[in-house]
Write an enzyme that holds these catalytic residues in place. Structure first.
Site, PDB file in Angstrom:
ATOM      1  N   HIS A  59     -62.586   5.069 -19.487  1.00  0.00           N
ATOM      2  CA  HIS A  59     -63.807   5.177 -18.680  1.00  0.00           C
ATOM      3  C   HIS A  59     -64.310   6.608 -18.559  1.00  0.00           C
ATOM      4  O   HIS A  59     -63.548   7.551 -18.675  1.00  0.00           O
ATOM      5  CB  HIS A  59     -63.550   4.652 -17.262  1.00  0.00           C
ATOM      6  CG  HIS A  59     -63.038   3.253 -17.211  1.00  0.00           C
ATOM      7  ND1 HIS A  59     -62.194   2.811 -16.240  1.00  0.00           N
ATOM      8  CD2 HIS A  59     -63.255   2.191 -18.025  1.00  0.00           C
ATOM      9  CE1 HIS A  59     -61.910   1.533 -16.432  1.00  0.00           C
ATOM     10  NE2 HIS A  59     -62.537   1.137 -17.525  1.00  0.00           N
ATOM     11  N   LYS A  69     -61.910  14.644 -13.083  1.00  0.00           N
ATOM     12  CA  LYS A  69     -60.934  13.837 -12.341  1.00  0.00           C
ATOM     13  C   LYS A  69     -59.601  14.574 -12.255  1.00  0.00           C
ATOM     14  O   LYS A  69     -59.202  15.255 -13.196  1.00  0.00           O
ATOM     15  CB  LYS A  69     -60.704  12.494 -13.028  1.00  0.00           C
ATOM     16  CG  LYS A  69     -61.921  11.595 -13.069  1.00  0.00           C
ATOM     17  CD  LYS A  69     -61.645  10.311 -13.809  1.00  0.00           C
ATOM     18  CE  LYS A  69     -62.893   9.437 -13.882  1.00  0.00           C
ATOM     19  NZ  LYS A  69     -62.648   8.222 -14.681  1.00  0.00           N
ATOM     20  N   TYR A 129     -56.855   9.378  -7.350  1.00  0.00           N
ATOM     21  CA  TYR A 129     -57.506  10.449  -8.098  1.00  0.00           C
ATOM     22  C   TYR A 129     -58.767  10.926  -7.402  1.00  0.00           C
ATOM     23  O   TYR A 129     -59.454  10.187  -6.729  1.00  0.00           O
ATOM     24  CB  TYR A 129     -57.770  10.066  -9.549  1.00  0.00           C
ATOM     25  CG  TYR A 129     -58.605   8.838  -9.795  1.00  0.00           C
ATOM     26  CD1 TYR A 129     -59.951   8.936 -10.104  1.00  0.00           C
ATOM     27  CD2 TYR A 129     -58.032   7.571  -9.748  1.00  0.00           C
ATOM     28  CE1 TYR A 129     -60.709   7.810 -10.362  1.00  0.00           C
ATOM     29  CE2 TYR A 129     -58.782   6.446 -10.008  1.00  0.00           C
ATOM     30  CZ  TYR A 129     -60.124   6.566 -10.313  1.00  0.00           C
ATOM     31  OH  TYR A 129     -60.877   5.452 -10.565  1.00  0.00           O
ATOM     32  N   ASP A 168     -63.267  -4.028 -19.617  1.00  0.00           N
ATOM     33  CA  ASP A 168     -62.505  -3.277 -20.616  1.00  0.00           C
ATOM     34  C   ASP A 168     -62.253  -4.063 -21.897  1.00  0.00           C
ATOM     35  O   ASP A 168     -61.964  -3.479 -22.936  1.00  0.00           O
ATOM     36  CB  ASP A 168     -61.193  -2.779 -20.016  1.00  0.00           C
ATOM     37  CG  ASP A 168     -61.431  -1.663 -18.999  1.00  0.00           C
ATOM     38  OD1 ASP A 168     -62.519  -1.043 -19.036  1.00  0.00           O
ATOM     39  OD2 ASP A 168     -60.530  -1.415 -18.181  1.00  0.00           O
TER      40      ASP A 168
END
Length: 192
Positions: A59, A69, A129, A168
Site C-alpha cells: 500500500h 510511515k 504505525y 489486496d
C-alpha cells in the site's frame, strides 16, 4: 535530509531493562532528525491480524497526500517490506524487508515513494504505525503483493495461502502502475 541518508531505515531503539522489565524511547523528534527523518507524524494506526500469515499490502498514498510511515510490531512477529516505486529510481521495483517483533522492538521507517506491506508470522499480531498524513481514500493505491517482477521472498510456508483483503487480491502489477512518485537521488540500500 542528511547527505547519504538511506530512504528506508531499520531502527533499533535501545532498551533499558531490569528485574521489572524494560523501557524504550520509540520516537523522538531530535533523534529522528539526526537520522535525516524530519517529517511530522499526524496519525497513529493500530491493526490486529488474528490468523498467522495475514498479508497486508503493498500500500501507499499518492501525492499530494503521500505518507511517510514508522512501523513497529507491538505483539507477535511480522515480516515488514518496502518497495521502491519512485519513477526514475535506479532501484525502482526493488524491495527490502526485516522482521519486526514485540521482542526485538525494531521499527521500519518507510518514506513517501515506497509501497509498504507486511506478513504476520504468528497469530494475533498487533502492528502500530505513525503516518505523516491522514488517510485519504482518493489517494489510496497499491501494488500486487506477489508480483513476480518485484519478487518479494515472503516467508510463507509451502502449502499455505496468505490471508488477504479483497482489495489486496486485485491490486495492479508494477508494470501496470504509472508512478506519480519522483526519485530523490537516494537509492534504496540494504537494511543495516
Amino acid at each position: 535530509m542528511l547527505e547519504n541518508t538511506p530512504p528506508v531505515q531499520l531502527i533499533a531503539p535501545k532498551r533499558f531493562g531490569d528485574a521489572r522489565g524494560w523501557f524504550t524511547e520509540v520516537y523522538s523528534v531530535p533523534a529522528f532528525a539526526a537520522r535525516g527523518i524530519a517529517c511530522t507524524f499526524v496519525q497513529d494506526n493500530h491493526s490486529l491480524s488474528v490468523p498467522a500469515f495475514t498479508l497486508r499490502g503493498l500500500h501507499f498514498q499518492t501525492p499530494p497526500r503521500g505518507q511517510d510511515k514508522l512501523v513497529r510490531c507491538i505483539r507477535g512477529r511480522i515480516f515488514d517490506v518496502a518497495v521502491d516505486v519512485r519513477r526514475g529510481s535506479p532501484t525502482y521495483g526493488e524491495w527490502v524487508g526485516a522482521e519486526l517483533s514485540a521482542e526485538n522492538g525494531h521499527q521500519l521507517f518507510i518514506p513517501v515513494g515506497f509501497a509498504h506491506g507486511f506478513l504476520t508470522l504468528e497469530p494475533d499480531c498487533e502492528v502500530a504505525y505513525k503516518c505523516s498524513d491522514t488517510y485519504a481514500p482518493e489517494q489510496d493505491g497499491g501494488i500486487r503483493w506477489d508480483d513476480p517482477a518485484i519478487g518479494i521472498a515472503w516467508p510463507i510456508p509451502a502449502g499455505i495461502a496468505p490471508e488477504l483483503s479483497t482489495k489486496d487480491k486485485v491490486q495492479p502489477r508494477l508494470a501496470d502502475f504509472d508512478s506519480p512518485f519522483v526519485y530523490d537521488a537516494r537509492p534504496l540500500t540494504p537494511l543495516a
